[in-house]
Design an enzyme around this catalytic site. Structure first.
Site, PDB file in Angstrom:
ATOM      1  N   ASP A  33       0.831  -1.212   0.000  1.00 30.12           N
ATOM      2  CA  ASP A  33       0.000   0.000   0.000  1.00 30.12           C
ATOM      3  C   ASP A  33       0.866   1.263   0.000  1.00 30.12           C
ATOM      4  O   ASP A  33       1.935   1.294   0.619  1.00 30.12           O
ATOM      5  CB  ASP A  33      -0.896  -0.025   1.252  1.00 30.12           C
ATOM      6  CG  ASP A  33      -2.087   0.908   1.101  1.00 30.12           C
ATOM      7  OD1 ASP A  33      -2.270   1.491   0.020  1.00 30.12           O
ATOM      8  OD2 ASP A  33      -2.839   1.052   2.086  1.00 30.12           O
ATOM      9  N   HIS A  50       2.725   3.196  -9.165  1.00 31.61           N
ATOM     10  CA  HIS A  50       2.601   1.738  -9.245  1.00 31.61           C
ATOM     11  C   HIS A  50       3.838   1.132  -9.915  1.00 31.61           C
ATOM     12  O   HIS A  50       4.297   0.055  -9.531  1.00 31.61           O
ATOM     13  CB  HIS A  50       1.340   1.356 -10.032  1.00 31.61           C
ATOM     14  CG  HIS A  50       0.061   1.674  -9.302  1.00 31.61           C
ATOM     15  ND1 HIS A  50      -0.152   1.312  -7.985  1.00 31.61           N
ATOM     16  CD2 HIS A  50      -1.071   2.313  -9.703  1.00 31.61           C
ATOM     17  CE1 HIS A  50      -1.357   1.717  -7.614  1.00 31.61           C
ATOM     18  NE2 HIS A  50      -1.933   2.330  -8.628  1.00 31.61           N
ATOM     19  N   LEU A 144      10.137 -21.556  -3.884  1.00 28.99           N
ATOM     20  CA  LEU A 144       9.200 -20.589  -3.301  1.00 28.99           C
ATOM     21  C   LEU A 144       7.827 -20.622  -3.992  1.00 28.99           C
ATOM     22  O   LEU A 144       7.754 -20.599  -5.224  1.00 28.99           O
ATOM     23  CB  LEU A 144       9.809 -19.181  -3.449  1.00 28.99           C
ATOM     24  CG  LEU A 144       8.904 -17.987  -3.098  1.00 28.99           C
ATOM     25  CD1 LEU A 144       8.679 -17.899  -1.587  1.00 28.99           C
ATOM     26  CD2 LEU A 144       9.515 -16.672  -3.610  1.00 28.99           C
TER      27      LEU A 144
HETATM   28  C1  FPP Z   1      -2.091   0.096  -3.293  1.00 29.82           C
HETATM   29  O1  FPP Z   1      -1.562   1.405  -3.316  1.00 29.82           O
HETATM   30  C2  FPP Z   1      -1.496  -0.687  -4.374  1.00 29.82           C
HETATM   31  C3  FPP Z   1      -2.194  -1.247  -5.389  1.00 29.82           C
HETATM   32  C4  FPP Z   1      -3.655  -1.139  -5.508  1.00 29.82           C
HETATM   33  C5  FPP Z   1      -1.500  -1.982  -6.465  1.00 29.82           C
HETATM   34  C6  FPP Z   1      -0.243  -2.712  -6.092  1.00 29.82           C
HETATM   35  C7  FPP Z   1       0.470  -3.116  -7.318  1.00 29.82           C
HETATM   36  C8  FPP Z   1       1.815  -3.088  -7.527  1.00 29.82           C
HETATM   37  C9  FPP Z   1       2.773  -2.749  -6.467  1.00 29.82           C
HETATM   38  C10 FPP Z   1       2.416  -3.394  -8.850  1.00 29.82           C
HETATM   39  C11 FPP Z   1       1.667  -4.265  -9.797  1.00 29.82           C
HETATM   40  C12 FPP Z   1       1.756  -5.714  -9.505  1.00 29.82           C
HETATM   41  C13 FPP Z   1       2.403  -6.617 -10.271  1.00 29.82           C
HETATM   42  C14 FPP Z   1       2.339  -8.054  -9.942  1.00 29.82           C
HETATM   43  C15 FPP Z   1       3.186  -6.230 -11.424  1.00 29.82           C
HETATM   44  P1  FPP Z   1      -2.554   2.643  -3.507  1.00 29.82           P
HETATM   45  O2  FPP Z   1      -2.546   3.035  -4.929  1.00 29.82           O
HETATM   46  O3  FPP Z   1      -3.908   2.310  -2.957  1.00 29.82           O
HETATM   47  O4  FPP Z   1      -1.833   3.730  -2.627  1.00 29.82           O
HETATM   48  P2  FPP Z   1      -2.514   4.975  -1.884  1.00 29.82           P
HETATM   49  O5  FPP Z   1      -3.366   4.399  -0.770  1.00 29.82           O
HETATM   50  O6  FPP Z   1      -1.351   5.731  -1.375  1.00 29.82           O
HETATM   51  O7  FPP Z   1      -3.320   5.726  -2.908  1.00 29.82           O
END
Ligand code: FPP
Length: 255
Positions: A33, A50, A144
């Site tokens: 997050d 992201h 893994l």
């Molecule tokens: C939450 O941060 C994160 C996500 C919804 C996406 C997580 C995905 C990745 C790290 C990369 C993609 C995955 C792969 C497998 C390539 P948020 O956007 O909700 O953060 P915020 O709360 O600060 O807005």
């Protein structure tokens, strides 16, 4: 030197940082997050956040594998994430393709078995095919367990398990009184894997957000404040060290 000897040596060298290797979790789950907030802090687009988060992901997967941890589950895209702006959804979908294109050879070489948690049928065709191919290619590996949750929701997973169990009962293969906790576990995506020992959610949010509710029944939770793109291997080691210090009683007592 075989792989196990290399791992043992690595653990020995890093013992101070990660503590007692015997107390490492068998299964780590991570809610990655804070990408959006990281992007805002750096005056960049959410998609760029992201993308930066994907860099962290690569490092954390490598480190988890080096440590010899058995399973790592990562929350990449939830069933609720479809409600985000279309350009953000498209960026995440593209990142999934890019990630597998660049990582699959190394992961396969390292004997990692990839499993997608979630309903792949609702994904765009390219993504669905890429994920199915990654699972197929690594299915025979023995290292893994890398679980990547895409279009995943824990309640949906439990409802799916209930439907499958009901079908077995209807077909006469199972009696209702024979349904146990193990029966439910066997019908989850993570069937055959250890339950989650350590759950990490970055960015200071204190929620489970529909992630692996059943598998987390006795997990230890660590909530580092750092945003996911800033989460480092050192920060991860601190989480593992904190886990090592927790007394786990599973509802019982330890003298
Ligand atoms: C939450 O941060 C994160 C996500 C919804 C996406 C997580 C995905 C990745 C790290 C990369 C993609 C995955 C792969 C497998 C390539 P948020 O956007 O909700 O953060 P915020 O709360 O600060 O807005």
């Amino acid at each position: 030197m075989n792989v196990k000897q290399v791992r043992d040596l690595w653990k020995l060298k890093n013992a101070e940082k990660i503590g007692d290797p015997a107390k490492l979790p068998r299964h780590v789950a991570i809610i990655m997050d804070g990408n959006g907030r990281w992007a805002r802090q750096h005056k960049l687009s959410v998609s760029r956040g992201h993308r930066q988060g994907t860099e962290t992901l690569r490092e954390i997967i490598r480190h988890t594998d080096d440590l010899g941890i058995e399973a790592l589950s990562l929350y990449a895209f939830s069933t609720e994430n479809w409600s985000r702006p279309p350009e953000e959804v498209a960026a995440l979908m593209q990142l999934i393709l890019d990630f597998f294109a660049s990582e699959i050879d190394e992961l396969d070489e390292k004997n990692v078995r990839i499993l997608i948690l979630g309903d792949k049928s609702a994904l765009p065709e390219k993504q669905r095919e890429t994920l199915i191919e990654a699972e197929r290619r690594t299915a025979g590996n023995t290292g893994l367990h890398l679980n990547i949750a895409v279009n995943y929701g824990s309640r949906a997973e439990l409802a799916k398990a209930a439907r499958e169990i009901a079908e077995e009962v209807l077909a006469g293969r199972l009696k209702p009184e024979e349904i146990s906790e193990e029966t439910v576990s066997e019908h989850l995506y993570t069937a055959g894997q250890p339950e989650v020992d350590l759950m990490i959610r970055t960015s200071g949010e204190l929620r489970l957000s529909n992630f692996m509710l059943y598998q987390n029944a006795y997990a230890e939770f660590v909530f580092p404040k750092v945003l996911w793109p800033d989460f480092t291997v050192e920060e991860y080691d601190r989480c593992l060290k904190e886990f090592e210090g927790r007394g786990r009683r599973y509802g019982g007592r330890t003298e």
